[in-house]
Design a protein around this motif. Sequence first.
Motif, PDB file in Angstrom:
ATOM      1  N   ALA A 109       0.888  -1.156   0.000  1.00 47.09           N
ATOM      2  CA  ALA A 109       0.000   0.000   0.000  1.00 47.09           C
ATOM      3  C   ALA A 109       0.929   1.209   0.000  1.00 47.09           C
ATOM      4  O   ALA A 109       1.139   1.877   0.988  1.00 47.09           O
ATOM      5  CB  ALA A 109      -0.921   0.000   1.215  1.00 47.09           C
ATOM      6  N   GLY A 110       1.539   1.449  -1.122  1.00 50.25           N
ATOM      7  CA  GLY A 110       2.582   2.444  -1.304  1.00 50.25           C
ATOM      8  C   GLY A 110       3.163   2.193  -2.668  1.00 50.25           C
ATOM      9  O   GLY A 110       2.449   1.942  -3.628  1.00 50.25           O
ATOM     10  N   THR A 111       4.466   2.239  -2.793  1.00 54.12           N
ATOM     11  CA  THR A 111       5.112   1.912  -4.060  1.00 54.12           C
ATOM     12  C   THR A 111       4.915   0.438  -4.366  1.00 54.12           C
ATOM     13  O   THR A 111       5.098  -0.393  -3.488  1.00 54.12           O
ATOM     14  CB  THR A 111       6.609   2.234  -3.993  1.00 54.12           C
ATOM     15  OG1 THR A 111       6.761   3.610  -3.650  1.00 54.12           O
ATOM     16  CG2 THR A 111       7.287   1.981  -5.332  1.00 54.12           C
ATOM     17  N   ILE A 147      -4.143   4.820   4.060  1.00 56.04           N
ATOM     18  CA  ILE A 147      -4.546   5.099   5.452  1.00 56.04           C
ATOM     19  C   ILE A 147      -5.860   5.864   5.536  1.00 56.04           C
ATOM     20  O   ILE A 147      -6.630   5.678   6.482  1.00 56.04           O
ATOM     21  CB  ILE A 147      -3.441   5.846   6.235  1.00 56.04           C
ATOM     22  CG1 ILE A 147      -3.049   7.142   5.520  1.00 56.04           C
ATOM     23  CG2 ILE A 147      -2.229   4.961   6.452  1.00 56.04           C
ATOM     24  CD1 ILE A 147      -2.082   7.997   6.326  1.00 56.04           C
ATOM     25  N   ASN A 148      -6.150   6.716   4.563  1.00 54.79           N
ATOM     26  CA  ASN A 148      -7.404   7.466   4.604  1.00 54.79           C
ATOM     27  C   ASN A 148      -8.604   6.609   4.231  1.00 54.79           C
ATOM     28  O   ASN A 148      -9.745   7.056   4.347  1.00 54.79           O
ATOM     29  CB  ASN A 148      -7.322   8.686   3.695  1.00 54.79           C
ATOM     30  CG  ASN A 148      -6.417   9.762   4.264  1.00 54.79           C
ATOM     31  OD1 ASN A 148      -6.031   9.705   5.431  1.00 54.79           O
ATOM     32  ND2 ASN A 148      -6.062  10.746   3.448  1.00 54.79           N
ATOM     33  N   ALA A 149      -8.343   5.389   3.797  1.00 63.26           N
ATOM     34  CA  ALA A 149      -9.414   4.407   3.586  1.00 63.26           C
ATOM     35  C   ALA A 149      -9.502   3.458   4.776  1.00 63.26           C
ATOM     36  O   ALA A 149     -10.214   2.452   4.723  1.00 63.26           O
ATOM     37  CB  ALA A 149      -9.164   3.619   2.301  1.00 63.26           C
ATOM     38  N   GLU A 195      -5.510   4.653  -7.559  1.00 64.32           N
ATOM     39  CA  GLU A 195      -5.494   5.809  -6.672  1.00 64.32           C
ATOM     40  C   GLU A 195      -5.137   5.413  -5.245  1.00 64.32           C
ATOM     41  O   GLU A 195      -5.679   4.446  -4.694  1.00 64.32           O
ATOM     42  CB  GLU A 195      -6.862   6.497  -6.668  1.00 64.32           C
ATOM     43  CG  GLU A 195      -7.285   7.046  -8.012  1.00 64.32           C
ATOM     44  CD  GLU A 195      -8.659   7.678  -7.944  1.00 64.32           C
ATOM     45  OE1 GLU A 195      -9.325   7.587  -6.873  1.00 64.32           O
ATOM     46  OE2 GLU A 195      -9.091   8.253  -8.958  1.00 64.32           O
ATOM     47  N   ALA A 196      -4.265   6.186  -4.634  1.00 65.19           N
ATOM     48  CA  ALA A 196      -3.952   6.029  -3.221  1.00 65.19           C
ATOM     49  C   ALA A 196      -4.993   6.765  -2.387  1.00 65.19           C
ATOM     50  O   ALA A 196      -5.738   7.609  -2.886  1.00 65.19           O
ATOM     51  CB  ALA A 196      -2.557   6.575  -2.935  1.00 65.19           C
ATOM     52  N   ALA A 197      -5.053   6.430  -1.104  1.00 66.19           N
ATOM     53  CA  ALA A 197      -5.912   7.140  -0.159  1.00 66.19           C
ATOM     54  C   ALA A 197      -5.019   7.867   0.841  1.00 66.19           C
ATOM     55  O   ALA A 197      -5.166   7.728   2.048  1.00 66.19           O
ATOM     56  CB  ALA A 197      -6.863   6.173   0.537  1.00 66.19           C
ATOM     57  N   ASN A 198      -4.063   8.582   0.304  1.00 69.43           N
ATOM     58  CA  ASN A 198      -3.101   9.353   1.090  1.00 69.43           C
ATOM     59  C   ASN A 198      -2.549  10.424   0.154  1.00 69.43           C
ATOM     60  O   ASN A 198      -1.984  10.097  -0.893  1.00 69.43           O
ATOM     61  CB  ASN A 198      -1.985   8.439   1.600  1.00 69.43           C
ATOM     62  CG  ASN A 198      -0.960   9.168   2.459  1.00 69.43           C
ATOM     63  OD1 ASN A 198      -0.802  10.380   2.387  1.00 69.43           O
ATOM     64  ND2 ASN A 198      -0.239   8.412   3.281  1.00 69.43           N
TER      65      ASN A 198
END
Length: 224
Positions: A109-111, A147-149, A195-198
């Motif tokens: 959950a990043g790169t 993290i925002n998810a 899409e990321a949630a950060n």
Amino acid sequence: MLTRKQYDLLHFIHDRLRRDGVPPSFDEMKEALDLRSKSGIHRLITALEERGFIRRLAHRARAIEILRLPDSFESAGAALPSAREAEAPVATPTAAAFFELPVMGRIAAGTPIEAIQQVSRNVAVPAAMLAHQGRHYALEVRGDSMINAGINNGDLVVIQEQSTANNGDIVVALIDGEEATLKTFRRRGGTIALEAANPAYETRLYQDHQVRVQGRLVGLLRTY
């Protein structure tokens, strides 16, 4: 722990050495693993060498020596089972309200990181968390891009196997057949946005053929 591609390449090299006494060429490796370029083979060879499974002999063409094999090598057969096969069985009930799921390693959950498809352990999951149909597996999250998810580093995410996704689904996406990530899926014409949630992470855009959905998030487990 090896990724599926690393495992398949090691198995192919081992078979050719045992059959012919010499390792395969890079072109043969590329064809056997159905990769589009030799650069992917170079990355896999380097990863196997760094992990101590093989050694490249200097100043000799096609000179690869196998130093060791994974513990599961002989019992696994000709190829490492994928998450769609024996490594991700239908959930096994452990009690009336729980099922045992295989934890298939880690997901970024990043790169993006390489997709790991070996069972590391099992985990008990509430039956209510699972869809009524399909196979499920769990992955350990590494990184903070979601993290925002509500998905934190170290969480276990429960994934329902499927090859399609709707816009807004959080999915396990395999990129170019080699790297996997956990992101929100959005299709924009012939382009896939992950899409990321950060806000610290930018949205990554890929051509449709570069992304293969491997599953959809259906639950999350967290320990304190």
